[in-house]
Design a protein around this motif. Structure first.
Motif, PDB file in Angstrom:
ATOM      1  N   GLN A 172     127.941  85.548  64.049  1.00  0.00           N
ATOM      2  CA  GLN A 172     127.733  86.379  62.864  1.00  0.00           C
ATOM      3  C   GLN A 172     127.915  85.583  61.579  1.00  0.00           C
ATOM      4  O   GLN A 172     128.759  84.690  61.521  1.00  0.00           O
ATOM      5  CB  GLN A 172     128.763  87.512  62.830  1.00  0.00           C
ATOM      6  CG  GLN A 172     128.749  88.404  64.024  1.00  0.00           C
ATOM      7  CD  GLN A 172     129.802  89.477  63.885  1.00  0.00           C
ATOM      8  OE1 GLN A 172     129.506  90.544  63.353  1.00  0.00           O
ATOM      9  NE2 GLN A 172     131.013  89.197  64.341  1.00  0.00           N
ATOM     10  N   ASN A 196     125.818  90.269  58.157  1.00  0.00           N
ATOM     11  CA  ASN A 196     126.526  91.336  57.453  1.00  0.00           C
ATOM     12  C   ASN A 196     126.382  91.155  55.951  1.00  0.00           C
ATOM     13  O   ASN A 196     126.262  90.026  55.459  1.00  0.00           O
ATOM     14  CB  ASN A 196     128.015  91.298  57.810  1.00  0.00           C
ATOM     15  CG  ASN A 196     128.242  91.490  59.277  1.00  0.00           C
ATOM     16  OD1 ASN A 196     127.874  92.508  59.844  1.00  0.00           O
ATOM     17  ND2 ASN A 196     128.839  90.506  59.929  1.00  0.00           N
ATOM     18  N   ALA A 239     123.944  88.185  64.262  1.00  0.00           N
ATOM     19  CA  ALA A 239     124.172  89.314  63.355  1.00  0.00           C
ATOM     20  C   ALA A 239     124.423  88.801  61.948  1.00  0.00           C
ATOM     21  O   ALA A 239     125.041  87.754  61.754  1.00  0.00           O
ATOM     22  CB  ALA A 239     125.349  90.156  63.818  1.00  0.00           C
ATOM     23  N   ARG A 294     118.076  84.083  61.919  1.00  0.00           N
ATOM     24  CA  ARG A 294     117.664  84.396  63.287  1.00  0.00           C
ATOM     25  C   ARG A 294     117.088  83.167  63.975  1.00  0.00           C
ATOM     26  O   ARG A 294     117.375  82.916  65.144  1.00  0.00           O
ATOM     27  CB  ARG A 294     116.650  85.535  63.260  1.00  0.00           C
ATOM     28  CG  ARG A 294     116.316  86.050  64.632  1.00  0.00           C
ATOM     29  CD  ARG A 294     115.435  87.271  64.559  1.00  0.00           C
ATOM     30  NE  ARG A 294     115.236  87.802  65.890  1.00  0.00           N
ATOM     31  CZ  ARG A 294     114.407  88.765  66.163  1.00  0.00           C
ATOM     32  NH1 ARG A 294     113.698  89.333  65.201  1.00  0.00           N
ATOM     33  NH2 ARG A 294     114.266  89.190  67.396  1.00  0.00           N
ATOM     34  N   GLU A 346     121.313  93.057  63.482  1.00  0.00           N
ATOM     35  CA  GLU A 346     121.689  92.221  64.623  1.00  0.00           C
ATOM     36  C   GLU A 346     120.524  92.107  65.588  1.00  0.00           C
ATOM     37  O   GLU A 346     119.640  92.952  65.621  1.00  0.00           O
ATOM     38  CB  GLU A 346     122.949  92.733  65.310  1.00  0.00           C
ATOM     39  CG  GLU A 346     122.929  94.155  65.781  1.00  0.00           C
ATOM     40  CD  GLU A 346     124.316  94.581  66.257  1.00  0.00           C
ATOM     41  OE1 GLU A 346     124.793  94.029  67.255  1.00  0.00           O
ATOM     42  OE2 GLU A 346     124.891  95.466  65.617  1.00  0.00           O
ATOM     43  N   TRP A 347     120.575  91.020  66.330  1.00  0.00           N
ATOM     44  CA  TRP A 347     119.560  90.728  67.328  1.00  0.00           C
ATOM     45  C   TRP A 347     120.274  90.386  68.626  1.00  0.00           C
ATOM     46  O   TRP A 347     121.287  89.692  68.616  1.00  0.00           O
ATOM     47  CB  TRP A 347     118.691  89.544  66.896  1.00  0.00           C
ATOM     48  CG  TRP A 347     118.115  89.731  65.536  1.00  0.00           C
ATOM     49  CD1 TRP A 347     117.046  90.504  65.202  1.00  0.00           C
ATOM     50  CD2 TRP A 347     118.567  89.130  64.309  1.00  0.00           C
ATOM     51  NE1 TRP A 347     116.812  90.427  63.845  1.00  0.00           N
ATOM     52  CE2 TRP A 347     117.739  89.588  63.274  1.00  0.00           C
ATOM     53  CE3 TRP A 347     119.601  88.248  63.983  1.00  0.00           C
ATOM     54  CZ2 TRP A 347     117.881  89.198  61.948  1.00  0.00           C
ATOM     55  CZ3 TRP A 347     119.756  87.863  62.665  1.00  0.00           C
ATOM     56  CH2 TRP A 347     118.900  88.334  61.664  1.00  0.00           C
ATOM     57  N   ARG A 355     124.344  95.750  58.084  1.00  0.00           N
ATOM     58  CA  ARG A 355     124.286  94.789  59.180  1.00  0.00           C
ATOM     59  C   ARG A 355     122.894  94.830  59.808  1.00  0.00           C
ATOM     60  O   ARG A 355     122.260  95.878  59.869  1.00  0.00           O
ATOM     61  CB  ARG A 355     125.345  95.155  60.223  1.00  0.00           C
ATOM     62  CG  ARG A 355     125.424  94.254  61.420  1.00  0.00           C
ATOM     63  CD  ARG A 355     126.566  94.758  62.317  1.00  0.00           C
ATOM     64  NE  ARG A 355     126.688  93.989  63.518  1.00  0.00           N
ATOM     65  CZ  ARG A 355     127.433  92.896  63.655  1.00  0.00           C
ATOM     66  NH1 ARG A 355     128.128  92.449  62.622  1.00  0.00           N
ATOM     67  NH2 ARG A 355     127.485  92.260  64.793  1.00  0.00           N
TER      68      ARG A 355
END
Length: 172
Positions: free
Chosen positions: A93, A130, A128, A122, A164-165, A162
């Motif tokens: 993260q 934030n 992720a 990514r 996220e993948w 947030r």
């Protein structure tokens, strides 16, 4: 490290020397060859530069997970900053922040810059990202939603966002 580019912007990763100039702000003005819009750097830009320089002095240069200047491709003028608050943690993260000079707001530049930064994160294996904004900062809320982030919490001061993948959808 190379610049990140979008249709209208260049996200330029700061070097330690450039971060030093940003930290000292308008008192010394931009480094040779740089062009800063009125209002740049903001207090947030100076804080990001200071955090980056502290990291450089301690564990080492955090780029590509450090601060970036947001420059217009049309004229090369720096209109704000965007960046990571440090390297990904053990869970993959990172936290991001951004800001634009007043004259550049309302044109979609912040959303465009944040989308590029999220895509870059990514591509680097981040799972992720934030971010947060003051409750009354409606423009910043719109930027994060436009970039694909979702509200995950609200407290007495901030809305927390947030994206996220899962590792299965990770694109190296």
């Amino acid at each position: 490290m190379d610049d990140l580019t979008t249709d209208r912007l260049i996200l330029h990763p700061l070097t330690a020397a450039e971060a030093t100039a940003v930290e000292h702000g308008t008192a010394e003005g931009p480094p040779a060859g740089a062009r800063w819009a009125p209002g740049y750097p903001s207090a947030g830009d100076r804080a990001a530069a200071r955090r980056f320089l502290e990291t450089c002095a301690g564990p080492g240069d955090s780029q590509p997970f450090g601060p970036y200047e947001i420059r217009r491709r049309a004229d090369g003028v720096t209109i704000g900053g965007v960046g990571f608050h440090g390297r990904p943690d053990a869970a993959g993260q990172v936290t991001v922040g951004y800001g634009l000079v007043r004259s550049a707001r309302g044109s979609g530049f912040a959303s465009e810059a944040l989308r590029a930064l999220l895509a870059f994160a990514r591509s680097q294996g981040v799972l992720a990202v934030n971010g947060d904004a003051d409750l009354d900062n409606i423009g910043s809320h719109r930027v994060m939603v436009s970039a694909g982030m979702q509200v995950v919490a609200v407290d007495h001061r901030l809305k927390h966002y947030r994206v996220e993948w899962s590792p299965a959808t990770h694109r190296p």
